[in-house]
Design a protein around this motif. Structure first.
Motif, mmCIF file in Angstrom:
data_model
loop_
_atom_site.group_PDB
_atom_site.id
_atom_site.type_symbol
_atom_site.label_atom_id
_atom_site.label_comp_id
_atom_site.label_asym_id
_atom_site.label_seq_id
_atom_site.Cartn_x
_atom_site.Cartn_y
_atom_site.Cartn_z
ATOM 1 N N THR A 82 -29.934 -14.401 -42.893
ATOM 2 C CA THR A 82 -30.863 -13.514 -43.600
ATOM 3 C C THR A 82 -30.116 -12.366 -44.266
ATOM 4 O OG1 THR A 82 -32.552 -14.052 -41.944
ATOM 5 C CG2 THR A 82 -32.940 -12.128 -43.344
ATOM 6 N N VAL A 83 -29.200 -11.762 -43.503
ATOM 7 C CA VAL A 83 -28.409 -10.661 -44.064
ATOM 8 C C VAL A 83 -27.554 -11.151 -45.226
ATOM 9 C CG1 VAL A 83 -26.586 -8.995 -43.562
ATOM 10 C CG2 VAL A 83 -28.379 -9.404 -41.882
ATOM 11 N N TYR A 84 -27.010 -12.350 -45.078
ATOM 12 C CA TYR A 84 -26.174 -12.903 -46.152
ATOM 13 C C TYR A 84 -26.994 -13.106 -47.429
ATOM 14 C CZ TYR A 84 -23.476 -16.309 -48.792
ATOM 15 O OH TYR A 84 -22.824 -16.967 -49.786
ATOM 16 N N LYS A 85 -28.235 -13.581 -47.268
ATOM 17 C CA LYS A 85 -29.085 -13.750 -48.452
ATOM 18 C C LYS A 85 -29.371 -12.404 -49.108
ATOM 19 C CE LYS A 85 -31.356 -17.992 -46.847
ATOM 20 N NZ LYS A 85 -32.637 -18.607 -46.429
ATOM 21 N N GLU A 92 -16.845 -12.767 -41.873
ATOM 22 C CA GLU A 92 -17.467 -12.799 -40.551
ATOM 23 C C GLU A 92 -18.415 -13.981 -40.426
ATOM 24 O OE1 GLU A 92 -19.867 -9.755 -37.566
ATOM 25 O OE2 GLU A 92 -19.348 -9.166 -39.614
ATOM 26 N N ASN A 93 -19.127 -14.286 -41.530
ATOM 27 C CA ASN A 93 -20.046 -15.431 -41.507
ATOM 28 C C ASN A 93 -19.274 -16.739 -41.322
ATOM 29 O OD1 ASN A 93 -22.364 -16.942 -41.694
ATOM 30 N ND2 ASN A 93 -22.495 -16.831 -43.906
ATOM 31 N N LYS A 94 -18.133 -16.840 -41.992
ATOM 32 C CA LYS A 94 -17.313 -18.041 -41.829
ATOM 33 C C LYS A 94 -16.824 -18.173 -40.382
ATOM 34 C CE LYS A 94 -15.654 -18.277 -46.600
ATOM 35 N NZ LYS A 94 -14.459 -18.189 -47.475
ATOM 36 N N ILE A 121 -23.057 -23.940 -15.405
ATOM 37 C CA ILE A 121 -22.293 -23.771 -16.654
ATOM 38 C C ILE A 121 -23.111 -24.267 -17.836
ATOM 39 C CG2 ILE A 121 -20.249 -24.536 -17.922
ATOM 40 C CD1 ILE A 121 -18.773 -24.605 -15.242
ATOM 41 N N SER A 122 -23.752 -25.396 -17.686
ATOM 42 C CA SER A 122 -24.581 -25.933 -18.764
ATOM 43 C C SER A 122 -25.718 -24.981 -19.106
ATOM 44 C CB SER A 122 -25.128 -27.301 -18.355
ATOM 45 O OG SER A 122 -25.998 -27.812 -19.344
ATOM 46 N N THR A 123 -26.332 -24.378 -18.073
ATOM 47 C CA THR A 123 -27.418 -23.419 -18.322
ATOM 48 C C THR A 123 -26.907 -22.205 -19.093
ATOM 49 O OG1 THR A 123 -28.457 -24.123 -16.251
ATOM 50 C CG2 THR A 123 -29.227 -22.065 -17.227
ATOM 51 N N ASN A 124 -25.738 -21.685 -18.703
ATOM 52 C CA ASN A 124 -25.164 -20.536 -19.412
ATOM 53 C C ASN A 124 -24.817 -20.881 -20.854
ATOM 54 O OD1 ASN A 124 -25.327 -18.950 -17.102
ATOM 55 N ND2 ASN A 124 -23.294 -19.571 -16.385
ATOM 56 N N LEU A 125 -24.283 -22.072 -21.053
ATOM 57 C CA LEU A 125 -23.953 -22.495 -22.419
ATOM 58 C C LEU A 125 -25.207 -22.630 -23.266
ATOM 59 C CD1 LEU A 125 -21.139 -25.137 -21.774
ATOM 60 C CD2 LEU A 125 -20.888 -22.870 -22.764
ATOM 61 N N LYS A 126 -26.287 -23.110 -22.649
ATOM 62 C CA LYS A 126 -27.545 -23.196 -23.396
ATOM 63 C C LYS A 126 -28.029 -21.808 -23.813
ATOM 64 C CE LYS A 126 -29.298 -27.499 -21.331
ATOM 65 N NZ LYS A 126 -30.338 -28.096 -20.452
ATOM 66 N N LYS A 127 -27.918 -20.838 -22.890
ATOM 67 C CA LYS A 127 -28.326 -19.477 -23.228
ATOM 68 C C LYS A 127 -27.452 -18.900 -24.340
ATOM 69 C CE LYS A 127 -30.102 -18.361 -18.602
ATOM 70 N NZ LYS A 127 -29.940 -17.489 -17.410
ATOM 71 N N GLN A 128 -26.130 -19.111 -24.239
ATOM 72 C CA GLN A 128 -25.229 -18.618 -25.285
ATOM 73 C C GLN A 128 -25.503 -19.277 -26.619
ATOM 74 O OE1 GLN A 128 -21.204 -19.085 -23.978
ATOM 75 N NE2 GLN A 128 -21.419 -17.693 -22.213
ATOM 76 N N PHE A 129 -25.780 -20.561 -26.578
ATOM 77 C CA PHE A 129 -26.072 -21.271 -27.821
ATOM 78 C C PHE A 129 -27.353 -20.730 -28.454
ATOM 79 C CE2 PHE A 129 -28.237 -24.777 -30.020
ATOM 80 C CZ PHE A 129 -27.311 -25.015 -31.026
ATOM 81 N N THR A 130 -28.369 -20.465 -27.617
ATOM 82 C CA THR A 130 -29.618 -19.909 -28.143
ATOM 83 C C THR A 130 -29.372 -18.541 -28.775
ATOM 84 O OG1 THR A 130 -30.825 -21.067 -26.390
ATOM 85 C CG2 THR A 130 -31.986 -19.298 -27.554
ATOM 86 N N LYS A 131 -28.564 -17.713 -28.098
ATOM 87 C CA LYS A 131 -28.251 -16.390 -28.629
ATOM 88 C C LYS A 131 -27.472 -16.480 -29.933
ATOM 89 C CE LYS A 131 -26.143 -12.003 -27.279
ATOM 90 N NZ LYS A 131 -25.393 -11.308 -26.189
ATOM 91 N N LEU A 132 -26.481 -17.373 -29.974
ATOM 92 C CA LEU A 132 -25.702 -17.539 -31.201
ATOM 93 C C LEU A 132 -26.550 -18.104 -32.325
ATOM 94 C CD1 LEU A 132 -22.326 -18.895 -29.776
ATOM 95 C CD2 LEU A 132 -22.731 -16.674 -30.791
ATOM 96 N N GLU A 134 -29.720 -17.464 -32.761
ATOM 97 C CA GLU A 134 -30.475 -16.331 -33.278
ATOM 98 C C GLU A 134 -29.597 -15.435 -34.144
ATOM 99 O OE1 GLU A 134 -32.004 -14.438 -29.864
ATOM 100 O OE2 GLU A 134 -33.498 -15.994 -29.385
ATOM 101 N N GLU A 135 -28.370 -15.160 -33.680
ATOM 102 C CA GLU A 135 -27.453 -14.343 -34.489
ATOM 103 C C GLU A 135 -27.122 -15.029 -35.805
ATOM 104 O OE1 GLU A 135 -24.047 -13.559 -32.151
ATOM 105 O OE2 GLU A 135 -25.071 -12.181 -30.759
ATOM 106 N N HIS A 136 -26.965 -16.351 -35.756
ATOM 107 C CA HIS A 136 -26.680 -17.082 -36.986
ATOM 108 C C HIS A 136 -27.847 -16.975 -37.963
ATOM 109 C CE1 HIS A 136 -25.071 -20.110 -39.641
ATOM 110 N NE2 HIS A 136 -26.168 -20.845 -39.505
#
Length: 699
Positions: free
Chosen positions: A320-323, A173-175, A300-311, A313-315
């Protein structure tokens, strides 16, 4: 065993107590021999005033020899311990027995102190016995500790497997998330570049728009001026014409003409200037479209920025979980290494296969996916003669419901008790069911029609059990037992018919095959009173089964050896081959025929499917006819037409224009009694070579 009689009696002794202030009695005590003597003290110089009875007078005081009784005791002790060492006895009990005997000798010789020494010895013996009892009591605890340790090892191994799977899933999943983040980054960079390009183009277009707007305003103003001038000229001309319609002033006309020429030149110059200044200006509607597109891309650019920020954070969270998982994996790996070095090795269960009825094949079947505890239960079941396939079975079945699509004997909601039906009971039930069904069909149906087996099972159980609950319980237990024991040829065929995968005609054709084979054996030249020679038996089965190979015939002959007459080795009691044993099971010979027929049937249908091809979706009658002739060249026309009727699910001759799907055609062949008519081409070629070799050898 040595006794006290082998040691010499102790001499006359006088006992001295160095710790007692009382002066010893000058009269010596009497010992076992009735004499009065002096107790030998060693070393002799400890009491120089005492003369040892064992030391000769000629020996000087500086020699200080040991007392004779002490020497005898030491010699006896040394001899016994030497014997134990030669016998390689490491038991402390044996060595303790030697020292116990020496102490007994000492007690017997010292009559005066015998009660005291005996009580001391008894106390020690009592305490030792108590310690032994405690050891015996602690033995079960030791076994319990070993059992608990093994259970802990199993739990650790299970947890380790679970953690390993979770780690692998988290890694994958991390990959995936990492690759997704990289794709999003690339998309974001591409969108940023597109946005920058659009912003630059928009600014340029906006500047052009402003220039065009200004030019348009100027152009409109000039056009209005020209229109006013033109109207003034028209009005002046009309006024001049109304004043003098008969005669025109030449001077006024010349002046007006010059004025018009001058205005024309100015108008042409302005038009040229406007064309030069506003030739590249876009219309307003195009500007509005570009503006709308710019707004959409901004969103679209604004939405992509929000998605990138969310991803992102998830990354970070996944990192952290992987460590944490990596640390846990390292800890488990260290524990695994420790357990691998210190834990008890797992038993090799494959060693049980030679001692189980059925050999390694049956052991692999009943031990597959079983825990060590379940394998022990299976071995105990084999020893007790129980059915090991019931190990780990569920206690209750869940009802399938009361929908009409469910067979009548399985329509129930709730839990049904599991009887753990044995294989013997299932075989008895199946044989009795076939007999009752044949009687029912013969009495109630005509023209060879047969009742539905699922409906008949319900009616049959209803005649045996009045309670609806018992009918459902027997129905579910029969269904589950057939599913569990479907690898048996008899039960497997019944389960396929019961589940609708195979037509009932397959069972009846098989019974007819057994009857014809039995009749053919009875007509052999050497057949007499249920016996037949091995040679005639081999010839009969080769004539009865034309599509089998030499390997198949060898297997059939080997399975028929159970019926060989012990008195006449070259004679087979063929009637025994068609009888059931006490467990309602067919003979190995008939079971082998069933197994071979089923395998040959599946191979034949698979060859037809391969000959049709995987890329073909529909098949016609002519195409199916050619495919079957290719796979089975020796098939006769009636058998070929019967096979086509079965595949196209058509009664009688199939029309030439009939088409069907390939999947449906193959499914209908599997459902019906589809068998190869002749031998495969490869077998024919091999048999022809064998015949040629035999002819050459005979010549």
């Amino acid at each position: 065993m040595y006794t006290a009689s082998k040691l010499p009696p102790i001499s006359d002794i006088t006992i001295h107590d160095s710790n007692d202030d009382i002066t010893p009695n000058p009269k010596s005590q009497t010992v076992n021999d009735g004499k009065v003597g002096v107790l030998d003290v060693w070393p002799a110089n400890s009491m120089p005033h005492v003369q040892s009875a064992y030391v000769p007078a000629t020996v000087t005081a500086s020699t200080h020899p040991k007392p004779k009784f002490l020497k005898d005791l030491e010699v006896f002790l040394h001899r016994e311990l030497t014997i134990l060492d030669r016998l390689n006895t490491t038991s402390h009990e044996a060595r303790m027995q030697v020292y116990r005997q020496v102490f007994e000798f000492l007690i017997q010789e010292f009559k005066t102190y015998k009660p005291l020494l005996a009580s001391i010895k008894n106390e020690y013996e009592t305490y030792i016995n108590e310690l032994k009892e405690k050891v015996v009591e602690l033995e079960p605890l030791k076994a319990m500790i070993v059992t608990i340790a093994e259970e802990c090892d199993q739990k650790v191994m299970q947890l380790r497997d679970l953690e390993r799977k979770e780690i692998e899933e988290l890694k994958n999943e991390n990959k995936k998330l990492s690759s997704k983040i990289e794709d999003i980054k690339e998309d974001r960079q591409t969108q940023n570049e597109v946005i920058q390009k659009l912003q630059y183009e928009l600014s340029a277009e906006h500047e052009k728009y402003r220039d065009e707007a200004d030019s348009r305003k100027l152009l409109i103003q000039d056009i209005n001026d020209l229109r006013y001038q033109y109207e003034e000229l028209i009005s002046a001309r009309d006024q001049g014409r109304t004043k003098d319609n008969t005669q025109e002033d030449a001077v006024m006309l010349r002046i007006a003409l010059e004025r018009c020429r001058k205005d024309l030149i100015e108008s042409q110059d302005k038009i040229t200037e406007y064309q030069a200044n506003y030739g590249d200006v876009i219309p307003r509607r195009d500007f509005e479209k570009i503006k709308e597109k710019y707004t959409e891309l901004t969103n679209i650019s604004t939405n992509l920025k929000k998605q990138f920020t969310k991803l992102s954070e998830e990354h970070s969270t996944l990192q952290t979980v992987y460590k944490q998982v990596l640390d846990q994996r390292n800890n488990f790996a260290r524990e695994c290494d420790i357990l691998r070095r210190s834990a008890t090795p797992r038993p090799d269960w494959s060693k049980c296969a030679p001692y189980i009825e059925g050999g390694s094949d049956r052991w692999a079947n009943i031990s597959q996916d079983r825990t060590s505890d379940q394998l022990v239960d299976i071995l105990l079941a084999e020893i007790a003669g129980a059915d090991p396939t019931n190990i780990g079975a569920v206690e209750y079945f869940e009802g399938l419901g009361v929908d009409e699509s469910i067979p009548k004997y399985l329509r129930y909601e709730g839990k049904i008790r599991n009887f753990r039906t044995k294989k013997k009971d299932v075989l008895y039930f199946i044989n009795e069911l076939w007999e009752e069904k044949a009687k029912y069909d013969a009495q109630n149906l005509s023209d060879g029609n047969r009742s539905d087996i699922q409906d008949f099972i319900y009616e049959y159980l209803k005649t045996r059990h009045e309670s609806e609950a018992l009918i459902v319980e027997w129905g579910y237990n029969l269904h589950y037992a057939c599913q569990r024991l479907s690898k048996d040829p008899q039960i497997g065929l019944f389960y396929n018919i019961l589940s609708g995968e195979v037509d009932e005609i397959v069972h009846h054709k098989q019974q007819q095959l057994f009857t014809n084979l039995k009749l053919a054996l009875s007509k052999a030249p050497s057949a007499k009173e249920g016996c037949i020679s091995i040679k005639d038996f081999s010839q009969v089965i080769r004539k009865s089964f034309t599509s089998k190979t030499e390997k198949d015939f060898a297997e059939l002959e080997e399975s028929a050896k159970v019926a060989i007459d012990n008195d006449v080795p070259d004679v087979i009691k063929y009637m025994l081959l068609f009888e059931m044993d006490a467990d309602a099971k067919l003979s190995p010979f008939l079971l082998k025929i069933m197994e071979q027929q089923w395998d040959d049937r599946l191979i034949y249908i698979n060859e037809i499917e391969e000959a049709i091809g995987s890329d073909k979706r529909e098949i016609t009658v002519e195409e199916a006819r050619e495919v079957i002739k290719t796979v089975d060249p020796t098939i006769n026309p009636p058998a070929l037409e019967a096979c086509l009727s079965r595949g196209f699910d058509y009664f009688g001759l199939v029309p030439a224009a009939t088409k069907t799907e390939v999947e449906s055609f193959i499914q209908m062949l599997r459902f019906g009694d589809t068998n190869r008519f002749g031998r495969p081409p490869e077998i024919e070629r091999v048999n022809s070579k064998i015949d040629r070799v035999n002819s050459k050898l005979s010549s």
